[in-house]
Design a protein around this motif. Structure first.
Motif, PDB file in Angstrom:
ATOM      1  N   ALA A 346      37.814  37.450  40.164  1.00 52.62           N
ATOM      2  CA  ALA A 346      38.423  36.883  41.362  1.00 52.62           C
ATOM      3  C   ALA A 346      39.566  35.925  41.045  1.00 52.62           C
ATOM      4  O   ALA A 346      40.467  35.722  41.862  1.00 52.62           O
ATOM      5  N   ASN A 347      39.510  35.328  39.863  1.00 51.27           N
ATOM      6  CA  ASN A 347      40.535  34.332  39.576  1.00 51.27           C
ATOM      7  C   ASN A 347      41.759  34.930  38.888  1.00 51.27           C
ATOM      8  O   ASN A 347      42.582  34.224  38.339  1.00 51.27           O
ATOM      9  N   SER A 348      41.876  36.215  38.933  1.00 50.32           N
ATOM     10  CA  SER A 348      43.050  36.866  38.360  1.00 50.32           C
ATOM     11  C   SER A 348      44.256  36.640  39.270  1.00 50.32           C
ATOM     12  O   SER A 348      44.105  36.302  40.448  1.00 50.32           O
ATOM     13  N   VAL A 349      45.438  36.852  38.713  1.00 57.47           N
ATOM     14  CA  VAL A 349      46.646  36.699  39.530  1.00 57.47           C
ATOM     15  C   VAL A 349      46.695  37.808  40.578  1.00 57.47           C
ATOM     16  O   VAL A 349      47.141  37.611  41.697  1.00 57.47           O
ATOM     17  N   VAL A 350      46.191  38.985  40.196  1.00 54.41           N
ATOM     18  CA  VAL A 350      46.171  40.095  41.149  1.00 54.41           C
ATOM     19  C   VAL A 350      45.380  39.685  42.395  1.00 54.41           C
ATOM     20  O   VAL A 350      45.834  39.876  43.524  1.00 54.41           O
ATOM     21  N   CYS A 351      44.207  39.086  42.189  1.00 55.24           N
ATOM     22  CA  CYS A 351      43.400  38.659  43.334  1.00 55.24           C
ATOM     23  C   CYS A 351      44.100  37.554  44.119  1.00 55.24           C
ATOM     24  O   CYS A 351      43.968  37.472  45.340  1.00 55.24           O
ATOM     25  N   TYR A 352      44.827  36.721  43.398  1.00 54.64           N
ATOM     26  CA  TYR A 352      45.574  35.656  44.086  1.00 54.64           C
ATOM     27  C   TYR A 352      46.642  36.297  44.971  1.00 54.64           C
ATOM     28  O   TYR A 352      46.829  35.919  46.123  1.00 54.64           O
ATOM     29  N   CYS A 353      47.305  37.319  44.445  1.00 55.29           N
ATOM     30  CA  CYS A 353      48.339  37.992  45.229  1.00 55.29           C
ATOM     31  C   CYS A 353      47.745  38.789  46.378  1.00 55.29           C
ATOM     32  O   CYS A 353      48.355  38.924  47.431  1.00 55.29           O
ATOM     33  N   LEU A 354      46.541  39.337  46.158  1.00 58.13           N
ATOM     34  CA  LEU A 354      45.894  40.102  47.220  1.00 58.13           C
ATOM     35  C   LEU A 354      45.202  39.175  48.230  1.00 58.13           C
ATOM     36  O   LEU A 354      44.528  39.655  49.140  1.00 58.13           O
ATOM     37  N   GLU A 355      45.372  37.892  48.037  1.00 59.22           N
ATOM     38  CA  GLU A 355      44.790  36.874  48.916  1.00 59.22           C
ATOM     39  C   GLU A 355      43.267  36.931  48.956  1.00 59.22           C
ATOM     40  O   GLU A 355      42.638  36.578  49.947  1.00 59.22           O
ATOM     41  N   ILE A 356      42.695  37.375  47.849  1.00 56.69           N
ATOM     42  CA  ILE A 356      41.237  37.367  47.779  1.00 56.69           C
ATOM     43  C   ILE A 356      40.768  35.967  47.428  1.00 56.69           C
ATOM     44  O   ILE A 356      39.706  35.528  47.842  1.00 56.69           O
ATOM     45  N   THR A 357      41.577  35.245  46.684  1.00 55.34           N
ATOM     46  CA  THR A 357      41.204  33.878  46.317  1.00 55.34           C
ATOM     47  C   THR A 357      42.401  32.953  46.506  1.00 55.34           C
ATOM     48  O   THR A 357      43.541  33.401  46.561  1.00 55.34           O
ATOM     49  N   ALA A 358      42.115  31.673  46.609  1.00 52.63           N
ATOM     50  CA  ALA A 358      43.192  30.691  46.728  1.00 52.63           C
ATOM     51  C   ALA A 358      43.377  29.916  45.431  1.00 52.63           C
ATOM     52  O   ALA A 358      44.100  28.938  45.387  1.00 52.63           O
ATOM     53  N   VAL A 359      42.665  30.330  44.382  1.00 51.54           N
ATOM     54  CA  VAL A 359      42.818  29.619  43.110  1.00 51.54           C
ATOM     55  C   VAL A 359      44.168  30.010  42.522  1.00 51.54           C
ATOM     56  O   VAL A 359      44.383  31.160  42.128  1.00 51.54           O
ATOM     57  N   ASP A 360      45.070  29.050  42.468  1.00 50.91           N
ATOM     58  CA  ASP A 360      46.403  29.317  41.932  1.00 50.91           C
ATOM     59  C   ASP A 360      46.282  29.490  40.420  1.00 50.91           C
ATOM     60  O   ASP A 360      45.824  28.581  39.728  1.00 50.91           O
ATOM     61  N   PRO A 361      46.630  30.666  39.918  1.00 45.74           N
ATOM     62  CA  PRO A 361      46.442  30.909  38.478  1.00 45.74           C
ATOM     63  C   PRO A 361      47.215  29.920  37.613  1.00 45.74           C
ATOM     64  O   PRO A 361      46.875  29.735  36.449  1.00 45.74           O
ATOM     65  N   ARG A 362      48.227  29.283  38.200  1.00 47.51           N
ATOM     66  CA  ARG A 362      48.989  28.327  37.390  1.00 47.51           C
ATOM     67  C   ARG A 362      48.205  27.045  37.167  1.00 47.51           C
ATOM     68  O   ARG A 362      48.469  26.268  36.284  1.00 47.51           O
ATOM     69  N   GLN A 363      47.190  26.839  38.048  1.00 44.66           N
ATOM     70  CA  GLN A 363      46.400  25.624  37.902  1.00 44.66           C
ATOM     71  C   GLN A 363      45.359  25.745  36.817  1.00 44.66           C
ATOM     72  O   GLN A 363      44.812  24.766  36.349  1.00 44.66           O
ATOM     73  N   ILE A 364      44.990  26.943  36.538  1.00 47.30           N
ATOM     74  CA  ILE A 364      43.877  27.125  35.633  1.00 47.30           C
ATOM     75  C   ILE A 364      44.231  28.180  34.616  1.00 47.30           C
ATOM     76  O   ILE A 364      44.741  29.248  34.940  1.00 47.30           O
ATOM     77  N   ASP A 365      43.976  27.851  33.368  1.00 43.38           N
ATOM     78  CA  ASP A 365      44.366  28.764  32.306  1.00 43.38           C
ATOM     79  C   ASP A 365      43.204  29.698  32.011  1.00 43.38           C
ATOM     80  O   ASP A 365      42.438  29.506  31.086  1.00 43.38           O
ATOM     81  N   VAL A 366      43.021  30.650  32.889  1.00 40.56           N
ATOM     82  CA  VAL A 366      41.948  31.600  32.601  1.00 40.56           C
ATOM     83  C   VAL A 366      42.553  32.980  32.396  1.00 40.56           C
ATOM     84  O   VAL A 366      43.447  33.393  33.118  1.00 40.56           O
ATOM     85  N   LEU A 367      42.046  33.618  31.413  1.00 42.97           N
ATOM     86  CA  LEU A 367      42.583  34.924  31.102  1.00 42.97           C
ATOM     87  C   LEU A 367      41.785  35.991  31.819  1.00 42.97           C
ATOM     88  O   LEU A 367      40.567  36.073  31.683  1.00 42.97           O
ATOM     89  N   PHE A 368      42.499  36.811  32.556  1.00 44.99           N
ATOM     90  CA  PHE A 368      41.833  37.869  33.292  1.00 44.99           C
ATOM     91  C   PHE A 368      41.153  38.830  32.324  1.00 44.99           C
ATOM     92  O   PHE A 368      40.090  39.363  32.579  1.00 44.99           O
ATOM     93  N   GLU A 369      41.753  38.985  31.184  1.00 43.78           N
ATOM     94  CA  GLU A 369      41.215  39.912  30.203  1.00 43.78           C
ATOM     95  C   GLU A 369      39.764  39.561  29.845  1.00 43.78           C
ATOM     96  O   GLU A 369      38.944  40.416  29.583  1.00 43.78           O
TER      97      GLU A 369
END
Lengths: 1038, 478
Positions: A346-369
């Motif tokens: 859910a915390n991937s940038v794709v999910c952020y773009c799909l508006e599934i989550t509001a966690v801004d990927p720039r705020q958190i350094d999590v790797l989708f991989e």
């Protein structure tokens, strides 16, 4: 009967009839145990054939796959119809679909947990093999039944003979042979296994006793005469069955080719736009999302991440999964239902773009991989939380869009836990009910120093008696056994075709809900994706707050709006002061005492904060090292580069579940598959205790690689702690967003926040009383419930040049919403000036009484007693009085005035809180209390000073993570005081400790890091009786 | 039914009756009567009676089991049995009946006395009460007593724990006004309603205008309220002495040595003596049930050749028989009955009288039982069990018989040896094996493979093999 010689010739055999403990209360072994045993005995294949169920097959499949066992698994199911037993086994995919379909039909016709097969069901079978076990009773319809089966199944029908070495078995076998000759059927040998090993006989008989509601000794002959219903060694089978019967079983097994891995998931097609591939459509949506989410321009590194994520999704063919969730959240968005995605993907940038989550990927350094891990080969995990009051709308949307045939809820396997196992085994062994109650009430499962077995002995069980030994062994064996299927909180499975061709579906307890026979682990094993549609109260509270902001402040707020504003120092300052009553996730007492020490000052700190106050890190003793390192009091070092990679984000201290699993891989040498098993074992640790088997591997693995045994043990402790309440970073990251948003609302719009919160109850940690107390401490005016002013919900009203809170009628206990609606619609056109007017609205009398007690009539009546007195008069309901708005002859006025104490009691009884009075201030004003320090004065006292505090006991906790310590919250009119009671103090003063509602504590004030203040209790004095004194005293004064 | 608004009534409330009865039946002096002890009502999970020692540990009436056991884990708990209390107030009424006439029972633990018409007999209330309290004192149960001009008032006063014995209306009224109405017989629903308008005490209740009140509470509650005001008559059914004697004693400690039971029985027998004495009666037979833990009660009957009534005589007879009686499980309670206390005629039958065989059989059985003891006369019955030894069991005559399923006959020999014998001669196997593994739950587990065999003489035999390959002969087919 022909008997074969004893020479051990190489023989192959397949057990085709075998029930697991998923045939609830009928069989006594786990599916895993059965396949392992079958492999051990050298069977060629084993069929799992639970009664009208496929619930156990995936576990058997997973066991074989994970351990690479060279044994074939055959899928099937047993049915009983007209006192005849048939076992259907599936040679191919079509047969499997058929079998699932008839299980579904039979299950859907009956109540939850039952099934009702019809002859018609059997006639629809075109592919399954049918093993028929003829009826054993002398009065039977075997020939007739055999003929009808033969007519339908033709060459696919086999006669199955089990030999359990029972009395008169020879006669039965001869009869079977006659039948086989008459119908020209091949005979197949079987053990019709109910256990993997004969040693389970006592457990099996215990289960049968539970099933029949009697004790084991009362079973009489309604049970097995011996332990032959198990998987038996080949040489024994060789002795008791003719060779060709065994060969037949083996041949039949060879003809079965179906494997569960063939079940490819077919995604619903409608989530993809016309004339596009899923991949193209997903990219299109992501690109559209980029324009919204990154209006100011997309940074190149984020673009790179997006590309990488899209590539990963494509490689794993997960497009449909993302698109399905996108579709659901789009529905929620259109309906104005607030939602938030969480979980590994859910915390991937794709999910952020799909508006599934509001966690801004720039705020958190999590790797989708890391989330979609190719190596670990686990499916992506996205849970979506919706407003708890409106989740049903989302569920109905899913049912409507995909149809009931194509969607169902995932099952949850409810297993025997310690208490249920103890009770049921006890009953079946004839242990006295009172003794069982006593054991269950007094065994402390949290006491890890003394095992429950020893505790039972302390409670009077004689450890040497045979009965006691059976008791303990059976309880140990039964814990972790599945008991029944229940519905998962919100895991949906959606398919392209009818779902019943994939997995059987049965009725859930809830009306109009259906569940599949597999739980989430099973789905994961088969790589089937489920969509989690969960309910979250805080989302409701936030949405209601946003609505108020829009209405009263004309401010259009949203979660992304608030997060985009960046970390707000003032908001964090409030969080650091632990001024967080009502704030999502960081409102519990334990969290609040950690806030001033951890001093979160940015988003990621909140992520850590939420995850750190959990059984995992606490049991692993990771909290103190983290605090020390954060404060720069301890050097941050890493035992290796690999570990540094895993732990760098949290200063070398493992906090999150993902880190611990990664640590098992890099530091203890777990393979990807093993790590996956570890993760699952953590999730079901409470259910079946499977986690312990990883201990040795972890500790040896780590010590071999140069880590200290002590550190390894701590990591394992942490793992078991996660088992109690697993908490991964991916979830914490989403929760932290909501925590921040709620803290932001509380800081800038406190009245709005409190109203949003109280209008969303029940949820969270606090009662309305505690929330109102908190609001008052923040100088917010709270106005009482009023028949002329209040609505159903609490509302924001201008009061003394600011906004105050007008309590709504929803707070009044026993008042129905429909009654409130009648009042409100009457009020639209009329002014209420008498109780009789309200009475004429056909509102149930108890609702009116509730309103009177809540003092809602105070504006039109003398006091609540007078209102109730008037309402008690049943003449008010007579037609004569109903005609006019006024009672014909005014009844005598009610003279008894409520005292302050009466008001307090009535307030608590009717709305659960008192705006104007607090018991402690009332007692203090009546001079009934000894000298004490109020909560708001404690900060003035020095560390280690002697102190006496008095308050209402508002919360009492003895968490499992703090051995023997009890935390009590004492509430007075100025705030809350935290009291810590050591076990010895509690034991020595049991009466006051257990009974007091108003408690005086004399003790020592302790001030720790960050100014966290506690009172360590010395003496406990029960002052509850003072309320009675107050009662009579206030009466005397009136 | 009696209607009366002018009489003075006495109400006796026994707040700890079951506990008192229990503690009085204590077996030996050495055992600690001061042990914390409570009576527990499981239906609503509440402690209903506590002794002083338990009270001192913080145990209170109304507590749940979990809390009570947390407060004091060694608390001795006894299930609440209202029948014990009802029985006891019956007995109390029996003894009061000798000194006062109009008695009514208020089960489970109250007694109502109409004092008014006894005052002439005893002179004044004080003397009357002295006699009553002396009688109560002999029984030694805790009580609370109060007098008033209506039963409801006297009861409410007594329940509030105010021992108030007076004829003065003013004093009674003063005390009554302080009483809380929650203990009265007013409907619980109405008590709640009244509490919610601030009415908790009789005084507050009586301030309310009666006519207005009547529109607001149930008819039943209104009757009670009127009685409390002294406006309405009491309706009671007076006590009639019982025609049968029955006494139950629950023991504090389970006992295994029957001789230790004699002191307990002596107490019960003296109650019987009293019962017979006041009826000028004697009896020839009494029955005693010994309630055993996890066993059916042991029923004993004691006969005397002559009609007697003294407890010492009965104690002697009982003592002699108990010496010969063995217990199979500890005894936790005893119940003594005397149903026929008129002299029973000796049966006068002779051997040649015409009777049906059935009656004859029964009378033979009953004679055998009375000659040999109940445990010596048994009949055979079928028991559903896989273990062959357990299938036929001897059970007391008159026990319900299980029907034997037809399958149970199969492959079973006609003659089963009482003890399996080691197989010493060669046999040939005809049929088998039938494997029986059963009985783990009662410590009589067997694990055997049974075969039908034939010996050299052609006799078909039933043999079995144990896991350690020993062969036994267990029966013969006939």
């Amino acid at each position: 009967m022909a008997t074969l010689s004893d020479n051990p010739q190489q023989l192959s055999f397949a057990e085709l009839v075998c029930q697991t403990n998923f045939s609830f209360l009928q069989a006594a072994s786990h599916p895993e145990e059965l396949v392992r045993q079958a492999y051990f005995l050298g069977y060629q294949a084993i069929a799992i054939t639970d009664e009208c169920s496929m619930a156990g097959v995936v576990r058997a499949y997973t066991e074989i796959r994970n351990n690479h066992l060279p044994i074939k698994l055959i899928v099937g199911s047993k049915f009983v119809l007209n006192q005849q037993t048939m076992v259907l086994i599936c040679p191919n995919r079509q047969a499997y679909s058929e079998c699932c379909r008839i299980i579904t039909n039979a299950r859907r016709r009956a109540e939850k947990g039952e099934y009702q097969l019809s002859e018609w069901d059997l006639k629809t079978i075109k592919h399954c093999f049918c093993l028929w076990l003829p009826n054993e009773s002398p009065q039977n319809n075997n020939l007739e039944w055999g003929e009808s089966l033969k007519k339908h199944f033709k060459e696919r029908l086999f006669l199955c003979v089990k030999r359990w070495l029972t009395a008169n078995e020879e006669d039965y076998i001869v009869a079977c042979q006659t039948l086989a000759n008459a119908l020209s059927l091949d005979i197949v040998a079987s053990s019709a296994a109910l256990m993997h090993d004969p040693s389970r006989l006592s457990l099996l008989q215990c289960l049968q006793a539970i099933h029949q509601g009697c004790t084991v000794s009362e079973l009489g002959r309604n049970t097995l005469a011996n332990a032959e219903a198990c998987l038996r060694p080949l040489n024994k089978l060789n002795r008791i069955f003719p060779a060709n019967w065994l060969v037949n079983a083996s041949l039949l097994a060879t003809a079965c080719d179906f494997c569960l891995s063939e079940l490819a998931y077919e995604y619903p097609a409608e989530v993809v736009a016309d004339k596009m591939t899923p991949s193209e459509y997903l990219r299109q949506l992501v690109e559209e999302g980029i324009k919204k989410r990154f209006a100011e321009g997309l940074p190149t590194d984020v673009r790179a991440t997006i590309e990488k994520e899209l590539r990963l999704i494509k490689e794993q063919s997960y497009e449909h999964f993302f698109l399905t969730i996108y579709d659901i959240v789009q529905f929620a968005k259109a309906k104005g239902i607030l939602y938030q995605g969480r979980g590994s993907a859910a915390n991937s940038v794709v999910c952020y773009c799909l508006e599934i989550t509001a966690v801004d990927p720039r705020q958190i350094d999590v790797l989708f991989e890391r989330f979609i891990s190719k190596e670990r080969n686990e499916p992506p995990d996205i849970d979506v939380d919706f407003e708890h009051e409106r989740r049903e709308e989302v569920i109905q949307y899913i049912y409507q869009k995909y149809g009931r045939q194509r969607t169902a809820l995932t099952a949850t396997v409810v297993c025997y836990r310690f208490k249920s196992a103890l009770r049921e085994v006890g009953k079946s062994l004839g242990v006295n009910q009172v003794d069982l109650d006593f054991f269950i009430k007094n065994v402390n499962r949290r006491d890890r120093a003394i095992s429950w077995q020893s505790q039972l002995c302390e409670l009077g069980l004689d450890p040497m008696s045979t009965q006691a030994k059976h008791f303990v062994t059976l309880v140990e064996q039964l814990v972790g056994f599945p008991r029944h299927l229940s519905q998962h909180v919100g895991g949906f499975i959606i398919s392209a075709g009818p779902l019943y061709e994939l997995v059987p579906i049965e009725n859930a307890a809830m009306h109009e809900r259906t569940v599949i026979q597999w739980d989430k682990d099973d789905l994961e094993s088969l790589k089937l994706l489920k969509v989690d549609v969960l309910a979250l109260g805080m989302l409701t509270a936030i949405r209601k707050s946003f609505d108020l902001l829009r209405r009263h402040y004309e401010q259009d707020c949203s979660i992304p709006f608030i997060t985009k504003l960046g970390d707000d120092k003032q908001v964090y300052a409030r969080v650091q002061r632990a001024d967080t009553v009502g704030v999502f996730q960081i409102e519990s007492r334990a969290q609040m005492s950690m806030l001033p020490r951890l001093k979160p000052s940015c988003y990621y700190d909140l992520v850590v904060q939420i995850a750190i106050v959990r059984p995992g890190p606490i049991q692993g003793d990771m909290v103190h090292p983290y605090l020390l390192r954060r404060d720069g009091k301890e050097v941050i070092n890493y035992p290796s580069k690999a570990v540094e990679k895993v732990l760098a984000r949290t200063m070398g201290v493992p906090i999150f579940q993902e880190q611990v699993i990664a640590l098992a891989m890099v530091a203890a040498g777990f393979s990807g598959g093993e790590a996956d098993q570890l993760r699952r074992a953590m999730a079901s640790w409470k259910k079946n205790g499977e986690l312990t088997k990883f201990r040795a591997k972890l500790v040896t693995g780590m010590t071999e690689r140069g880590y200290s045994a002590e550190y390894a043990e701590r990591i394992f402790e942490q793992i078991t702690g996660f088992g109690e309440y697993g908490f991964p970073e991916s979830h914490s990251a989403s929760f932290a967003v909501l925590a921040y948003v709620s803290a932001w609302l509380k800081h800038y719009y406190p009245a709005v926040f409190y109203i949003g919160l109280m209008n969303s109850l029940p949820m969270g940690f606090y009662t309305p009383a505690q929330i109102v107390q908190d609001a008052k401490r923040h100088n917010i005016s709270v106005l009482p419930c009023c028949i002329q002013q209040s609505e159903y919900d609490h509302k924001l009203v201008p009061h003394k040049k600011a906004y105050g809170i007008r309590l709504g009628m929803r707070l009044v206990k026993g008042l129905k919403q429909s009654s409130v609606e009648k009042i409100l619609s009457y009020r639209e056109k009329n002014v209420i000036y008498s109780i009789q007017q309200v009475r004429n609205l056909d509102i149930p009398i108890n609702c009116l009484q509730a309103l009177a007690s809540a003092n809602a009539f105070s504006s039109i009546s003398d006091n609540r007693f007078a209102s109730r007195w008037e309402l008690l008069d049943d003449r008010g309901n007579l037609p004569l009085f109903k005609q006019g708005n006024k009672v014909a002859s005014k009844p005598q006025a009610y003279l008894r005035q409520p005292s302050l104490f009466d008001d307090l009691i009535e307030d608590y009884a009717s709305v659960g809180l008192s705006i104007n009075q607090h018991p402690i201030s009332l007692l203090a004003n009546a001079d009934l209390l000894p000298r004490f320090t109020t909560a708001n004065q404690l900060h003035k006292l020095p560390h280690k000073s002697l102190v006496s505090v008095i308050g209402v006991v508002s919360c009492k906790q003895s968490p499992g993570t703090a051995a023997g310590v009890t935390f009590i919250t004492l509430e007075d009119h100025t705030g809350n005081t935290n009291v810590i009671i050591w076990q010895a103090s509690a034991r020595a003063q049991k009466a006051a400790y257990l009974n007091a509602k108003i408690l005086q504590v004399k003790g020592i004030l302790e001030r720790g890091d960050g100014g966290v203040t506690h009172v360590i209790a010395g003496r406990l004095i029960d002052l509850t009786h003072l309320l009675k004194t107050l009662d009579s005293k206030s009466r005397d004064f009136k | 039914m009696q209607f009366d608004t002018q009489s003075l009534w006495l109400y006796l409330h026994f707040p700890m009756l079951q506990l008192n009865v229990l503690e009085q039946s204590q077996v030996s002096e050495t055992q600690d009567i001061d042990k914390p002890r409570a009576i527990y009502q499981s239906t609503n999970n509440q402690i209903v009676q506590v002794n002083q020692a338990a009270f001192n540990q913080g145990i209170r009436i109304g507590m749940g089991l979990a809390k009570a056991s947390l407060l004091f884990s060694d608390l001795a708990l006894h299930e609440y049995m209202p029948e014990i209390e009802e029985n006891t107030i019956q007995q109390l009424a029996q003894s009061l009946y000798l000194i006062t006439s109009d008695i009514a029972l208020s089960p489970p633990s109250g007694i109502i006395l109409r004092a008014q018409n006894m005052l002439h007999l005893y002179g004044d209330l004080k003397s009357y009460w002295r006699i009553i309290s002396y009688c109560l004192g002999q029984h030694g149960y805790d009580y609370q007593a109060a007098s008033a001009y209506s039963i409801q008032s006297a009861k409410l006063l007594a329940l509030q724990g105010k021992t108030l014995i007076t004829e003065e209306r003013k004093a009674i009224q003063q005390q009554l006004e302080k009483c809380t109405i929650s203990l009265s017989e007013i409907d619980a629903k109405d008590v709640e309603k009244l509490a919610r308008i601030g009415v908790h005490t009789v005084k507050e209740l009586q301030k309310l205008p009666a006519a207005e009140l009547a529109n607001r509470v149930s008819r039943y509650s209104m009757n009670v309220i009127n009685e409390l005001r002294g406006h309405s008559p009491a309706k009671v059914r007076f006590f009639q002495p019982a025609t049968e004697f029955q006494d139950f004693i629950e023991l504090i400690y389970e006992i295994e040595d029957l001789q230790k039971l004699l002191p307990v029985l002596a107490r019960s027998l003296s109650k019987l003596e009293h019962f017979l004495y006041v009826r000028n009666a004697r009896c020839m037979s009494i029955a005693l049930d010994l309630l055993q833990r996890e066993e059916s009660p042991l029923k004993l009957e004691f006969n005397s050749a002559l009609p007697i009534y003294r407890s010492s005589d009965w104690l002697e007879i009982i003592g002699l028989k108990l010496e010969r009686t063995a217990l199979s499980a500890p005894v936790y309670g005893v119940e003594l009955y005397c149903v026929n206390y008129e002299i029973t005629p000796v049966p006068n039958d002779d051997m040649f009288a015409q009777k049906s065989y059935h009656i004859e059989g029964l009378s033979l059985i009953s004679r055998l039982i009375s000659k040999l003891g109940e445990d010596k006369v048994k009949s055979l019955s079928y028991h559903a069990d896989f273990r062959p030894e357990k299938c036929s069991q001897l059970s007391p005559v008159g026990h319900k018989r299980n029907k034997q399923p037809s399958t149970a006959y199969a492959d079973r020999p006609g003659i089963l040896l009482p003890q399996p014998q080691l197989l010493t001669h060669q046999i040939s196997i005809i049929k088998g094996p039938e494997r029986i593994i059963s009985g783990w739950w009662d410590e009589q587990q067997i694990q055997r493979d049974y075969f039908v065999g034939q010996d050299a003489q052609g006799q078909q035999v039933w043999v079995y093999k144990t896991p350690d390959n020993q062969w036994f002969l267990h029966g013969y087919f006939v």
